[in-house]
Write a protein that holds these residues in place. Structure first.
Motif, PDB file in Angstrom:
ATOM      1  N   ASN A 153       0.931  -1.127  -0.009  1.00 11.23           N
ATOM      2  CA  ASN A 153       0.142   0.135  -0.210  1.00 11.23           C
ATOM      3  C   ASN A 153       0.978   1.285  -0.051  1.00 11.23           C
ATOM      4  O   ASN A 153       1.466   1.484   0.916  1.00 11.23           O
ATOM      5  N   LYS A 154       1.042   1.755  -1.107  1.00 10.25           N
ATOM      6  CA  LYS A 154       2.008   2.997  -1.291  1.00 10.25           C
ATOM      7  C   LYS A 154       1.558   3.979  -2.165  1.00 10.25           C
ATOM      8  O   LYS A 154       0.777   3.781  -3.327  1.00 10.25           O
ATOM      9  N   LYS A 155       1.897   5.205  -2.049  1.00  7.84           N
ATOM     10  CA  LYS A 155       1.367   6.525  -3.022  1.00  7.84           C
ATOM     11  C   LYS A 155       2.466   6.960  -3.603  1.00  7.84           C
ATOM     12  O   LYS A 155       3.925   6.513  -3.351  1.00  7.84           O
ATOM     13  N   GLY A 156       2.439   7.663  -4.586  1.00 12.03           N
ATOM     14  CA  GLY A 156       3.288   8.036  -5.282  1.00 12.03           C
ATOM     15  C   GLY A 156       3.696   7.152  -6.544  1.00 12.03           C
ATOM     16  O   GLY A 156       3.126   6.211  -7.084  1.00 12.03           O
ATOM     17  N   GLN A 157       4.945   7.340  -7.312  1.00 13.22           N
ATOM     18  CA  GLN A 157       5.210   6.681  -8.393  1.00 13.22           C
ATOM     19  C   GLN A 157       6.116   5.387  -7.952  1.00 13.22           C
ATOM     20  O   GLN A 157       7.124   5.400  -7.896  1.00 13.22           O
ATOM     21  N   VAL A 158       5.220   4.417  -7.628  1.00 11.77           N
ATOM     22  CA  VAL A 158       5.607   3.140  -7.192  1.00 11.77           C
ATOM     23  C   VAL A 158       6.240   2.591  -8.333  1.00 11.77           C
ATOM     24  O   VAL A 158       5.567   2.197  -9.375  1.00 11.77           O
ATOM     25  N   PRO A 159       7.580   1.870  -8.209  1.00 11.33           N
ATOM     26  CA  PRO A 159       8.371   1.263  -9.495  1.00 11.33           C
ATOM     27  C   PRO A 159       7.572  -0.100  -9.816  1.00 11.33           C
ATOM     28  O   PRO A 159       7.063  -0.765  -8.832  1.00 11.33           O
ATOM     29  N   TYR A 160       7.607  -0.191 -11.066  1.00 14.06           N
ATOM     30  CA  TYR A 160       6.889  -1.577 -11.435  1.00 14.06           C
ATOM     31  C   TYR A 160       7.652  -2.823 -10.819  1.00 14.06           C
ATOM     32  O   TYR A 160       7.054  -3.719 -10.303  1.00 14.06           O
ATOM     33  N   GLU A 161       8.859  -2.603 -10.507  1.00 19.44           N
ATOM     34  CA  GLU A 161       9.862  -3.571  -9.926  1.00 19.44           C
ATOM     35  C   GLU A 161       9.183  -3.919  -8.513  1.00 19.44           C
ATOM     36  O   GLU A 161       9.182  -5.164  -8.019  1.00 19.44           O
ATOM     37  N   GLU A 162       8.753  -2.950  -7.693  1.00 18.01           N
ATOM     38  CA  GLU A 162       8.285  -3.001  -6.209  1.00 18.01           C
ATOM     39  C   GLU A 162       7.143  -3.894  -6.469  1.00 18.01           C
ATOM     40  O   GLU A 162       6.730  -4.623  -5.562  1.00 18.01           O
ATOM     41  N   ILE A 163       6.143  -3.536  -7.142  1.00 18.50           N
ATOM     42  CA  ILE A 163       4.827  -4.121  -7.431  1.00 18.50           C
ATOM     43  C   ILE A 163       5.228  -5.631  -7.874  1.00 18.50           C
ATOM     44  O   ILE A 163       4.683  -6.731  -7.433  1.00 18.50           O
ATOM     45  N   ASP A 164       5.990  -5.840  -8.811  1.00 21.22           N
ATOM     46  CA  ASP A 164       6.238  -7.225  -9.400  1.00 21.22           C
ATOM     47  C   ASP A 164       6.841  -7.986  -8.143  1.00 21.22           C
ATOM     48  O   ASP A 164       6.681  -9.182  -8.283  1.00 21.22           O
ATOM     49  N   ASP A 165       7.662  -7.430  -7.363  1.00 18.68           N
ATOM     50  CA  ASP A 165       8.197  -8.159  -6.356  1.00 18.68           C
ATOM     51  C   ASP A 165       7.125  -8.651  -5.229  1.00 18.68           C
ATOM     52  O   ASP A 165       7.007  -9.828  -5.031  1.00 18.68           O
ATOM     53  N   ARG A 166       6.321  -7.805  -4.935  1.00 21.03           N
ATOM     54  CA  ARG A 166       5.130  -8.321  -4.173  1.00 21.03           C
ATOM     55  C   ARG A 166       4.343  -9.426  -4.810  1.00 21.03           C
ATOM     56  O   ARG A 166       3.880 -10.456  -4.347  1.00 21.03           O
TER      57      ARG A 166
END
Length: 196
Positions: A153-166
């Protein structure tokens, strides 16, 4: 003889009127074409140009969402909420990341873009409503696992890599460092620029 002169003058005036009307028509068309402004969409401004996923990510399949949050959680599907507004330069720039998530996880994850302008203000929200997770800022990403637990659960320009990791954790996939990275061609000028 007078009738000949009259007939000659009448045809001359009629020809002159036709010529003048054609010239005026050409002038009006030229002024119309010259006066037209080119259509342009600015990714660096906070102006509404249309749905950000269609205009800036080249992906109209995201909106409207196929399911509601309540339906996705009830079916125990991994889900991602993407909060946005159409007239935010940050959201315009971020639309390509959401589209990229759909490119790789679209069949396994329910991606639900939520325009925050459509969230009705209430005192309290249920955990099955997007307003429950909204943190008063855009863009914002919320990722749920199969059990309905929030894993990101994050605001801002969350990198694709961070979403991909989750999502790799949710699906028990190999980490990105141990698996082959998939790449696809960019499909419009904005996505090719933002994907760099």
């Amino acid at each position: 003889m007078n009738s000949r002169k009259f007939l000659f003058l009448h045809t001359q005036i009629a020809d002159w009127r036709r010529l003048l009307s054609k010239c005026l028509l050409i002038l009006v068309v030229c002024l119309f074409v010259i006066g037209m402004q080119p259509a342009s969409a600015g990714i660096k401004d906070d102006v509404y140009e249309g749905n950000i996923f269609v205009v800036f990510a080249g992906n109209g399949s995201l909106v409207p969402a196929k399911q509601t949050l309540a339906q996705a959680l009830e079916q125990h599907r991994p889900t991602m909420l993407a909060f946005y507004v159409d007239d935010s330069s940050d959201c315009k720039k971020y639309a390509i990341v959401i589209s990229r998530v759909q490119e790789f996880y679209g069949r396994a994850v329910e991606i639900i873009p939520v325009n925050v302008d459509t969230i009705l203000p209430k005192q309290t929200y249920k955990p099955t409503e997007p307003g429950y997770y909204y943190s008063e800022g855009v863009p914002q990403v919320v990722v749920f696992n199969q059990s309905g637990e929030v894993v990101l659960n994050k605001k801002g320009q969350v990198p694709y890599e961070e979403i991909d990791d989750r999502l790799r954790e949710v699906f028990d996939l190999l980490p990105r460092t141990e698996s082959v990275q998939l790449k696809r061609r960019a499909f419009n000028e904005y996505s090719s620029e933002l994907a760099k």
